[in-house]
Scaffold this motif. Structure first.
Motif, PDB file in Angstrom:
ATOM      1  N   THR A  27      -2.685  -2.202   3.445  1.00 57.49           N
ATOM      2  CA  THR A  27      -1.528  -2.667   4.217  1.00 57.49           C
ATOM      3  C   THR A  27      -1.970  -3.430   5.448  1.00 57.49           C
ATOM      4  OG1 THR A  27      -0.198  -0.796   3.451  1.00 57.49           O
ATOM      5  CG2 THR A  27       0.554  -1.942   5.430  1.00 57.49           C
ATOM      6  N   ARG A  28      -2.987  -2.901   6.162  1.00 63.65           N
ATOM      7  CA  ARG A  28      -3.472  -3.573   7.368  1.00 63.65           C
ATOM      8  C   ARG A  28      -4.037  -4.951   7.045  1.00 63.65           C
ATOM      9  NH1 ARG A  28      -4.098   1.581   9.247  1.00 63.65           N
ATOM     10  NH2 ARG A  28      -5.773   2.002   7.792  1.00 63.65           N
ATOM     11  N   ILE A  29      -4.799  -5.042   5.949  1.00 62.91           N
ATOM     12  CA  ILE A  29      -5.373  -6.341   5.566  1.00 62.91           C
ATOM     13  C   ILE A  29      -4.263  -7.339   5.253  1.00 62.91           C
ATOM     14  CG2 ILE A  29      -6.712  -7.523   3.788  1.00 62.91           C
ATOM     15  CD1 ILE A  29      -8.459  -5.000   3.606  1.00 62.91           C
ATOM     16  N   GLN A  30      -3.256  -6.888   4.512  1.00 61.82           N
ATOM     17  CA  GLN A  30      -2.146  -7.773   4.162  1.00 61.82           C
ATOM     18  C   GLN A  30      -1.373  -8.218   5.402  1.00 61.82           C
ATOM     19  OE1 GLN A  30      -0.089  -5.226   1.381  1.00 61.82           O
ATOM     20  NE2 GLN A  30      -1.120  -6.113  -0.403  1.00 61.82           N
ATOM     21  N   LYS A  31      -1.135  -7.275   6.306  1.00 63.69           N
ATOM     22  CA  LYS A  31      -0.387  -7.614   7.520  1.00 63.69           C
ATOM     23  C   LYS A  31      -1.168  -8.548   8.432  1.00 63.69           C
ATOM     24  CE  LYS A  31       2.767  -3.684   7.949  1.00 63.69           C
ATOM     25  NZ  LYS A  31       3.242  -2.594   8.844  1.00 63.69           N
ATOM     26  N   LYS A  32      -2.483  -8.308   8.522  1.00 65.77           N
ATOM     27  CA  LYS A  32      -3.301  -9.169   9.369  1.00 65.77           C
ATOM     28  C   LYS A  32      -3.321 -10.587   8.819  1.00 65.77           C
ATOM     29  CE  LYS A  32      -7.726  -9.319  11.797  1.00 65.77           C
ATOM     30  NZ  LYS A  32      -9.045  -8.674  11.989  1.00 65.77           N
ATOM     31  N   ALA A  33      -3.403 -10.700   7.484  1.00 62.53           N
ATOM     32  CA  ALA A  33      -3.431 -12.022   6.857  1.00 62.53           C
ATOM     33  C   ALA A  33      -2.109 -12.758   7.041  1.00 62.53           C
ATOM     34  CB  ALA A  33      -3.760 -11.884   5.373  1.00 62.53           C
ATOM     35  N   SER A  34      -1.014 -12.004   7.062  1.00 64.05           N
ATOM     36  CA  SER A  34       0.305 -12.637   7.193  1.00 64.05           C
ATOM     37  C   SER A  34       0.788 -12.725   8.630  1.00 64.05           C
ATOM     38  CB  SER A  34       1.334 -11.856   6.354  1.00 64.05           C
ATOM     39  OG  SER A  34       1.474 -10.528   6.844  1.00 64.05           O
ATOM     40  N   GLY A  35      -0.021 -12.209   9.583  1.00 59.72           N
ATOM     41  CA  GLY A  35       0.379 -12.280  10.992  1.00 59.72           C
ATOM     42  C   GLY A  35       1.430 -11.266  11.376  1.00 59.72           C
ATOM     43  N   THR A  36       1.565 -10.183  10.604  1.00 63.72           N
ATOM     44  CA  THR A  36       2.604  -9.185  10.898  1.00 63.72           C
ATOM     45  C   THR A  36       2.015  -7.818  11.232  1.00 63.72           C
ATOM     46  OG1 THR A  36       2.810  -8.700   8.523  1.00 63.72           O
ATOM     47  CG2 THR A  36       4.314 -10.336   9.447  1.00 63.72           C
TER      48      THR A  36
END
Length: 520
Positions: free
Chosen positions: A134-143
């Motif tokens: 989740t953290r990787i996905q959020k960091k990649a999407s700026g969220t």
């Protein structure tokens, strides 16, 4: 030091069952909290204590609000803490109901301790891995937000509170702290918690760009602006338009670029190289440094007017040695990630004595060093959990504190003892000489039984004779490379020699100029 591992919420209306579960959980090496009924469990999980709870053991049959009701309330509030449901009635319909309601596991009373331990360990590992994804996905999407940062430390809570307040405005932010403490993660959380979320977060490591390319990379250039400019190049400021520009190691910027950065902040416009007219840019600026910029100002290495433009809202991140309560959660987080990446699903926990040892170590490289250490331990591990034997370097540092860089003597540790308390402080007190090795010099030649504190060198060899000049020169070059994190221009400048001379000496002494940049 006693290791503090995950915290488990035990929910059961039977006091005997609560006590038995508590004893079992403590024997497994976890902390616990109890709730006498479903309503109390919901209150805990929707309040400030929820951030401390890593797993719930939930009784199915309770008066007023039963286990199913608790699960429905938790999932309605999007609380994803893993749940083990236990009941005396193990019919298939019951199992289907609780699993559909969001439970991750189901056990029939009386549950065997070994079965419960395996379930807890596996669910905590799975939860940590899901959190990392989740953290990787959020960091990649700026969220990415502050809720995604792993911490149980009061010192980091102050950092997070400051970050939330900063995110609500467009104020320039200066993040200070040693290498590896998580400055970029805080910058990402500020971006993801602001009205610029989902917009670009452009990160620039100012210390890694050659001096002759800094201006072009930051501000861009027009085609034909200089020899080799065969195409137009959009700089990092324009890439960050509408979003956030994160300048890491901002203190490494050359003086001429500092002037252009000051203008960009003041006027919200930049001058690409070769451009006939300035370009308007809308960006949020976050800067970071592992050195005290005010000291660079005093040394005339950094512009004073730019310093005050950047240091409008300072945030200091404490080193890992000052927030050791974060270590268990970080270890579990890294363990889950690397066990999955390395194809070792059987590695699902950390022995309590190993975790206690990790909390005793001073971590001069901070979170980045801890991450690499867990990675190595997972690769070494042949069992079901990480043991002391899987951390040989840390074990050696704890057993022989005089010869390793991970145990701080009191005289050295003292400057780091106090973290800034006042959120409104204009200049929080970061460690003296940040970025430098904080303890014993690890470059002592082979054969020495101990090592001097950083900043001191031995004049005599083990036999009592004066050391050779070449040995002393090699040692001071090693120390300088480590002290300045492998920035060769700075190393050469501080040693008073040219870069070509420095590289020649590296070759003479067989030193790897890329390998001494230090862990974190």
């Amino acid at each position: 030091m006693q290791a503090l591992s995950g915290k488990i919420l035990i929910v059961d209306d039977d006091p005997i069952q609560r006590r038995l579960l508590q004893e079992a959980v403590h024997k497994f090496g976890y902390r616990s909290k109890t709730a006498e009924n479903g309503a109390e469990a919901v209150r805990i999980m929707t309040g400030p204590e929820a951030s401390e709870i890593d797993l719930i053991i939930l009784d199915m049959v309770m008066p007023e609000l039963d286990g199913l009701g608790v699960l429905e309330r938790l999932r309605a509030d999007k609380i994803s803490t893993p749940v083990i449901v236990q009941t005396a009635h193990g019919g298939i319909d019951t199992v289907v109901s609780v699993m559909n309601a969001g439970a991750q596991d189901f056990a029939v009373k009386p549950v065997a301790p070994e079965r419960l331990n395996v379930s807890i360990r596996n669910l905590l590992k799975t939860s940590a891995l899901e959190g990392e994804i989740t953290r990787i996905q959020k960091k990649a999407s700026g969220t990415l937000t502050f809720a995604d940062i792993i911490t149980h430390s009061p010192a980091m809570e102050r950092v997070i509170n400051l970050g939330k307040r900063a995110a609500a405005s467009n104020i320039p932010i200066l993040i200070e702290g040693e290498s590896g403490v998580g400055k970029e993660m805080i910058a990402s959380a500020i971006q993801g918690s602001s009205d610029r979320k989902s917009k670009p977060l452009i990160t620039v490591n100012c210390g890694a760009i050659p001096d002759n390319l800094v201006e072009s990379i930051l501000f861009g250039h027009e085609k034909g602006a200089f020899t080799g400019a065969v195409d137009k190049h959009v700089g990092k400021f324009q890439e960050a338009h509408g979003g956030t520009l994160f300048l890491d190691e901002v203190g490494e910027l050359p003086q001429d670029v500092q002037v252009k950065l000051l203008r960009a902040i003041q006027e919200n416009e930049i001058d690409p190289i070769g451009s006939r007219r300035p370009v308007k840019v809308d960006f949020r600026l976050i800067s970071a440094t592992n050195r005290r910029l005010i000291d660079q100002v005093k040394d005339s290495a950094f512009r004073e007017d730019l310093y005050y433009r950047l240091n409008v809202f300072p945030i200091w991140i404490p080193p890992l040695r000052d927030r050791r309560e974060d270590i268990p959660a970080l270890v579990r987080h890294f363990l889950a990630r690397f066990a999955a990446e390395e194809g070792k699903p059987q590695v699902s926990g950390v022995a309590q004595d190993a975790l206690a040892m990790l909390q005793e170590y001073a971590w001069p490289g901070n979170i980045r060093q801890l991450q690499n250490t867990v990675f190595r331990a997972v690769v070494l591990c042949d069992g079901a959990q990480l043991t002391i034997d899987d951390f040989p370097q840390v074990s050696a540092a704890i057993e022989h504190p005089g010869s390793q860089s991970g145990v701080l003597p009191p005289s050295v540790a003292a400057p780091f003892a106090a973290a800034p308390q006042d959120p409104a402080a204009v200049t929080p007190p970061p460690p003296a000489q940040p970025g430098a090795p904080t303890v014993a010099n690890t470059t002592t030649p082979a054969g020495f039984e101990g090592s001097a504190p950083f900043g001191f060198m031995r004049n005599l060899d083990p036999e009592g004779h004066v050391r050779k000049l070449t040995d002393i020169e090699e040692e001071i070059i090693r120390a300088a490379i480590k002290h300045y994190s492998g920035r060769m221009t700075e190393v050469a400048k501080r040693l008073g020699i040219g870069r070509s001379t420095l590289y020649r000496k590296l070759k003479e002494y067989g030193l790897d100029d890329g390998g001494t940049d230090a862990a974190a």
